[in-house]
Design an enzyme around this catalytic site. Structure first.
Site, PDB file in Angstrom:
ATOM      1  N   GLU A 116       0.829  -1.206   0.000  1.00 45.33           N
ATOM      2  CA  GLU A 116       0.000   0.000   0.000  1.00 45.33           C
ATOM      3  C   GLU A 116       0.865   1.259   0.000  1.00 45.33           C
ATOM      4  OE1 GLU A 116      -2.140  -3.054   2.725  1.00 45.33           O
ATOM      5  OE2 GLU A 116      -0.099  -2.605   2.054  1.00 45.33           O
ATOM      6  N   CYS A 126      -2.363  -3.499   7.285  1.00 44.58           N
ATOM      7  CA  CYS A 126      -1.927  -3.756   8.658  1.00 44.58           C
ATOM      8  C   CYS A 126      -2.124  -2.504   9.514  1.00 44.58           C
ATOM      9  CB  CYS A 126      -0.465  -4.188   8.687  1.00 44.58           C
ATOM     10  SG  CYS A 126       0.702  -2.888   8.234  1.00 44.58           S
ATOM     11  N   SER A 130      17.170 -41.269 -14.746  1.00 41.48           N
ATOM     12  CA  SER A 130      16.011 -40.395 -14.526  1.00 41.48           C
ATOM     13  C   SER A 130      16.047 -39.145 -15.393  1.00 41.48           C
ATOM     14  CB  SER A 130      15.931 -39.990 -13.045  1.00 41.48           C
ATOM     15  OG  SER A 130      17.100 -39.288 -12.663  1.00 41.48           O
ATOM     16  N   ARG A 153      10.687 -22.844  -8.280  1.00 39.92           N
ATOM     17  CA  ARG A 153      11.829 -22.503  -7.422  1.00 39.92           C
ATOM     18  C   ARG A 153      11.898 -20.993  -7.199  1.00 39.92           C
ATOM     19  NH1 ARG A 153      16.598 -26.164 -10.267  1.00 39.92           N
ATOM     20  NH2 ARG A 153      15.680 -28.215  -9.823  1.00 39.92           N
ATOM     21  N   ASP A 166      21.593 -37.561  -8.967  1.00 39.48           N
ATOM     22  CA  ASP A 166      21.424 -36.522  -9.989  1.00 39.48           C
ATOM     23  C   ASP A 166      22.439 -35.394  -9.882  1.00 39.48           C
ATOM     24  OD1 ASP A 166      19.276 -38.008 -10.775  1.00 39.48           O
ATOM     25  OD2 ASP A 166      17.755 -36.691  -9.889  1.00 39.48           O
ATOM     26  N   ARG A 171      16.921 -21.075 -13.000  1.00 37.54           N
ATOM     27  CA  ARG A 171      17.464 -20.645 -14.282  1.00 37.54           C
ATOM     28  C   ARG A 171      16.310 -20.283 -15.206  1.00 37.54           C
ATOM     29  NH1 ARG A 171      20.033 -24.976 -12.365  1.00 37.54           N
ATOM     30  NH2 ARG A 171      19.164 -26.523 -13.803  1.00 37.54           N
TER      31      ARG A 171
END
Length: 372
Positions: free
Chosen positions: A56, A79, A172, A188, A204, A211
């Site tokens: 605000e 608030c 995978s 993310r 992995d 990215r």
């Protein structure tokens, strides 16, 4: 109740502003606001980070003198308490705002409608609940955090149609499409932290950075479960090149006396010889983590669901059949279908060649409804 088109349009602009702060405002909520005068937007703003002006105030500063006599649209009720910044209710009164349209009610007991009451007592017209459902979605993670002290947990899974996250040989890469993987980077970007188990970290060797095109996006805190500190030190998570730290959660073992720069070791309570996930979530909440994205692996997924720690499931289904391999949800499961975990508020959409199924796990004790 159908909203006037103008009210809906301006609140959707405020929602667009609010989303700009996702993943960046913790331990505060992401909030957006716009100021409207004579049917035109004269100011807009969002809460950019903790300690920065609230939405605000940012919109009022953007509008300047044009704020006097204008209407304010804000995704969360203003608030009325002093924290790192002064109350928004006072700023609204000082700016001479004529009317306020707010979306979500604030679950923080320190607010609890006080700002709205102050505005109304001062003669400012206030309308609440404008596009409330859409505004509630934006603050959902923060509402979970402010009422429980733990982060909102999204469990992300990339699976074949027969429920496999890797082949029998452990391969995978990649289960899902490039479009799905790009969407995970957006997940993310909107999260405070991302978590994987030791198995995923070892197999992995992920970076768990964000990215996005053009180098945009922020890197969440990386959390890896390594109960006995057995992960090889050469993993990229343990040699971070990001400004965000890596937290290694463990229950045994001795951390190195001189840990790599950007790596922190967090000793947690043990449960069956592994990190107690409930304890870890509490500790992350104390650090101000409000949104946690979990990206694997199978045992972590099972433990989180068994502990009723998952607030939202995001299941990416690739049009593939592995015919064996590693299931994303290992274990025997319930004996009766009526006791299977049900998903509520489920949505399905296409992402590239994949399907994305999202939903909320039903509350503990709820059974799958029977349809005859």
């Amino acid at each position: 109740m159908k909203l006037p088109p103008a009210q809906e349009r301006f609140m959707r602009l405020a929602l667009r502003e609010a989303r700009r702060g996702l993943g960046r405002t913790s331990p505060n909520p992401a909030v957006g606001a716009v100021l409207v005068k004579n049917g035109r937007v004269v100011g807009r703003g969002h809460h950019a980070r903790a300690g920065a002006p609230h939405a605000e105030v940012a919109a009022i500063r953007d509008a300047g003198a044009r704020a006097r006599g204008a209407d304010l649209y804000t995704t969360l009720e203003p608030c009325d308490h002093f924290g790192r910044t002064p109350p928004c209710s006072l700023a609204i009164l000082e700016a001479g705002v004529r009317r306020v349209f707010s979306g979500s009610n604030d679950p923080n007991p320190r607010v609890n409608g006080r700002g709205i009451r102050r505005l109304r007592r001062a003669g400012v017209a206030v309308e609440t609940g404008v596009l409330r459902a859409a505004c509630d979605v934006v603050i959902e993670p923060w509402a979970r955090f402010i009422t429980t002290g733990r982060p909102h947990v999204t469990l992300k899974v990339a699976s074949t149609l027969d429920g496999r996250i890797a082949t029998a040989g452990g391969d995978s890469r990649w289960v899902t499409s490039a479009e799905s993987r790009a969407l995970v980077h957006r997940f993310r970007d909107a999260s405070d932290a991302v978590l994987v188990g030791a198995g995923t970290a070892r197999a992995d060797d992920p970076r768990l950075t964000t990215r996005l095109p053009g180098g945009r996006g922020h890197d969440p805190i990386r959390v890896v479960l390594d109960s006995r500190l057995e992960l090889p030190p050469g993993l990229r998570l343990l040699r971070p090149r990001s400004t965000s730290p890596t937290i290694v959660a463990h229950v045994a073992g001795t951390p190195p006396k001189s840990p790599p720069r950007g790596v922190e070791y967090l000793r947690c309570k043990a449960r069956r010889g592994r990190v107690d996930l409930a304890d870890l979530l509490t500790r992350l909440g104390r650090r101000g983590v409000t949104t946690l994205l979990v990206e694997g692996g199978a045992e972590v997924s099972r433990s989180l669901l068994e502990g009723w720690h998952v607030d939202r499931l995001a299941l990416f289904l690739a049009p593939k059949l592995a015919g064996g391999g590693l299931s994303w949800l290992p274990g025997k499961g319930p004996a009766r279908m009526a006791d299977a975990l049900a998903l509520r508020e489920m949505e399905v959409r296409r992402v590239g060649g994949d399907l994305l199924v999202t939903g909320r796990p039903a509350p503990k004790g709820a059974r799958t409804p029977r349809v005859d």
